[in-house]
Every structure is written in C-alpha cells, then in structure tokens.
Design an enzyme around this catalytic site. Structure first.
Site, PDB file in Angstrom:
ATOM      1  N   GLU A 104       0.833  -1.209   0.000  1.00 36.46           N
ATOM      2  CA  GLU A 104       0.000   0.000   0.000  1.00 36.46           C
ATOM      3  C   GLU A 104       0.868   1.259   0.000  1.00 36.46           C
ATOM      4  OE1 GLU A 104      -4.217   0.659   1.172  1.00 36.46           O
ATOM      5  OE2 GLU A 104      -3.658  -0.745   2.755  1.00 36.46           O
ATOM      6  N   TYR A 135       0.793  -7.777  -2.156  1.00 40.77           N
ATOM      7  CA  TYR A 135      -0.342  -7.124  -1.511  1.00 40.77           C
ATOM      8  C   TYR A 135      -1.591  -7.761  -2.108  1.00 40.77           C
ATOM      9  CZ  TYR A 135      -3.729  -3.508  -0.228  1.00 40.77           C
ATOM     10  OH  TYR A 135      -4.827  -2.846   0.269  1.00 40.77           O
ATOM     11  N   ASP A 175       1.104  -8.185   3.009  1.00 39.22           N
ATOM     12  CA  ASP A 175      -0.283  -8.159   3.467  1.00 39.22           C
ATOM     13  C   ASP A 175      -1.031  -9.180   2.620  1.00 39.22           C
ATOM     14  OD1 ASP A 175      -2.917  -7.708   4.030  1.00 39.22           O
ATOM     15  OD2 ASP A 175      -2.884  -5.558   3.627  1.00 39.22           O
ATOM     16  N   ASN A 185      -3.938 -10.473   3.400  1.00 41.41           N
ATOM     17  CA  ASN A 185      -5.379 -10.229   3.522  1.00 41.41           C
ATOM     18  C   ASN A 185      -6.175 -11.480   3.857  1.00 41.41           C
ATOM     19  OD1 ASN A 185      -6.682  -7.682   3.497  1.00 41.41           O
ATOM     20  ND2 ASN A 185      -5.903  -7.289   1.434  1.00 41.41           N
ATOM     21  N   ASP A 216      -2.665   1.311   9.780  1.00 40.66           N
ATOM     22  CA  ASP A 216      -3.531   0.385  10.498  1.00 40.66           C
ATOM     23  C   ASP A 216      -2.901  -1.008  10.558  1.00 40.66           C
ATOM     24  OD1 ASP A 216      -3.822   0.066   7.761  1.00 40.66           O
ATOM     25  OD2 ASP A 216      -5.989  -0.202   7.800  1.00 40.66           O
TER      26      ASP A 216
END
Length: 357
Positions: free
Chosen positions: A79, A181, A221, A223, A341
C-alpha cells in the site's frame, strides 16, 4: 511538518537523488566494490504502510529508528499509494514514480529525500505501482545484496507488472523473496471482488507449486487470517456483514479475510506449496496483546478488533532456520503501527549450515 531530513534545495542547486537500481549501481560503482557482498539475506521486515507518503510526512523519525535498530537486509512495503509515472492518457511506467506535474514532483521529492536519508540510503529500491494513489508495493534491498533478477508478476516477467502493482519478486542465488499485496475479498459477489480474490489465490497456488526448485520467502499483506487464533474476536468476524448483505454461498460470509472460503484456499496454498507460517511455527498460542498485525479503528464497532493478515511464509526447507518472527505492534491504541492500520512484522533466519565435505 517537522524537518527530520535535509531541507529541499532549489532546483538546479544539487543533484537530484535517484533510487533507480541501474543508475545507482553505476554511480556508486567504486563504493560497491568496497562493500562486503552478501549472497543471502537473513533479516526481513514487511509492512503495509497505508500510504508511504503520509508515513514519511507524519511518522518517519519513529519508523526510521525502528529500521535502524532492527537493521533488516530487506524491507517489503505494501500500500505504497503513489501513482506510476506517465502523463494523463499516456501509458504508465509502474516501476517509476509519477513526476509530470508540480504536485507529483513535490511528492516524489519528499519521498525520495526520506528514502535517501539514513538508514534507507543503504538500500536499493524497486517499485511496482498503480496508475493512481492506490495499492502498490516497494522492495528495499541492502546494497550489499545483489538479486539475480527482480520481476513484478507471478509469471516472473520482469517487464510486466501485476495490475495495481501487487507483486515484486526478487531472486537470489539461494532463495526467492516474494512481496505481495493481496486483493481484499470484498463483501459482495456481484461486485466481482470474490472472483478477483479466487483468481488471485489460484495464481498464487500455481506460483508456489511451480517454484519449488528454490526456497521461497513469501511476505506481505496477504489479507487473510488462517485460523480462529489469528483474530481477536472470531465470532464477531465470522458474523460480520456489510449493510445486512448475506452472500449466497455460506463460505463467503463474514469479514473479508476471515471467510471460510478464503481460509480454506490459504490452507491449500500452504499444504500444496509445502510452506510454513513462520510466526505461527514459533508462537503456538493466541497473544491478545502482540499477536495481531492489523487493528480496527480505535473509534467505533471495530475498536479492539484485530486480525493477523501480514505474514512471512517460508518453504519447509527453511523451517529449521526460523530464528525469530515477531509482530511489532501492540494494543488497541496501535502502539508500534507508525500511523498505519498495520504494524511491521519481522523475520530472522539463522545462517545456512555449511555442508560437510
């Protein structure tokens, strides 16, 4: 904004910093010869920055100290949220930062200055960027390490980038480093996000199975939270809905990243790819303070709701070399998240034992 690196000099008064690996290699040729060249990286950090530019403007001194203290060989960032080079309506270059407008030039300069300052000046950087301020990845590799090849797609094509800049693959003599990502699963079947995530998982599975000739370190990440232990409140995440919508397939119900369908596919990737979740290999129990890499907003229904969705996944061949794998954020107030975050996750491998003659 506090000035924690050199003030921007007037145009033409100083040489513009460049982080292009090819150009930097030529400019620093003599210095390179003096450095001890390492064949294999051993220390790694992955972090979803949730806009690298915002982190540079607001949280860079703290993150810089973190990197200085940990001294990783490789830093994988997700990101990035910086647009790829190319003017409006023209073809984009996902490997370079946009700088064809005054605002984009200023943003690029701010970012490049930060990444040229200690400790980041010790790294080369590769980008894979989206057309807009969305998604994107970066890979920082210490200059004492020399990848054999760097590519930007799951089919290992150097010139081709994955949509939205979701992949950077660095190949070394003894290991491959995959920074990804993963696309969010989303909430609704009809918005095509479910299909996008299924296709992604299928391609990742194909990649890891076909890449078994060399040990793999897959980070980023991802997810997905694989097991109940990987979320703070399993019941909350299992029952989560968006505006009351319930997907037709029960396995697609729940919080994106914690649906049964995603978790099953992730388990299949680990099993068929002969891969090990490095953090869970060392940490068998749920850690309510330091065991999650993503945290919900401190205000609202997601306060205190946390997930582990940032990983280091390694080939079984590397399992006995996992010396440490740590999540560096803690608590519901996002300590150690550096404004994002997500918090950084690190991996440390022990050196490879020399084979007996």
């Amino acid at each position: 904004m506090k000035r924690f690196f050199k003030p921007i000099e007037k145009e033409g008064s100083a040489k513009k910093p460049s982080l292009s690996p090819s150009k930097q290699g030529a400019e620093n040729g003599e210095a390179q010869q003096e450095e001890d060249i390492k064949k294999e990286p051993l220390k790694f950090v992955t972090w979803n920055a949730n806009s690298l530019l915002l982190r540079v403007k607001n949280n860079w001194p703290q993150f810089s100290n973190f990197i200085s203290n940990l001294d990783p060989d490789i830093i994988a960032i997700q990101e990035v949220r910086m647009p790829a080079a190319g003017s409006k309506g023209a073809a984009k270059n996902p490997g370079e930062l946009k700088d064809d407008t005054s605002s984009s030039r200023e943003e690029k300069q701010i970012l490049m200055r930060a990444l040229s300052s200690p400790p980041f000046g010790n790294y080369r950087i590769w980008w894979s960027l989206s057309d807009s301020k969305y998604a994107g990845t970066a890979l920082l590799v210490k200059k004492c390490l020399r990848p054999v090849k760097v590519s930007f797609s799951l089919d290992r094509t150097a010139s081709k980038h994955e949509p939205d800049g979701r992949v950077i693959l660095a190949e070394f003599e003894t290991v491959r480093i995959l920074n990804t990502y993963a696309p969010n699963n989303g909430w609704k079947e009809e918005e095509n996000s479910f299909q996008r995530r299924r296709k992604w998982d299928k391609r990742i599975l194909e990649f890891v199975v076909q890449s078994s000739d060399k040990p793999l370190i897959w980070c980023g990440d991802l997810n997905v939270s694989h097991e109940d232990i990987d979320v703070s409140h399993p019941e909350f995440f299992s029952a989560a809905k968006m505006n009351g919508y319930v997907p037709p397939n029960k396995e697609d119900c729940g919080q994106p990243g914690f649906t049964l369908a995603e978790r099953k596919r992730f388990g299949a990737i680990l099993k068929e790819g002969r891969l090990v979740d490095a953090y869970r290999y060392l940490h068998k129990e749920r850690d309510m303070e330091c065991g999650f890499s993503w945290s919900g907003h401190p205000i609202g229904k997601y306060r205190g709701k946390r997930m582990r969705i940032d990983y280091f996944i390694v080939s079984e061949k590397l399992r006995d070399r996992i010396a440490a794998c740590e999540i560096h954020g803690q608590g519901i107030e996002l300590e150690g998240f550096y404004g994002s975050d997500h918090c950084p996750v690190s991996l440390h491998l022990s050196e490879k034992c020399k084979e007996a003659n």
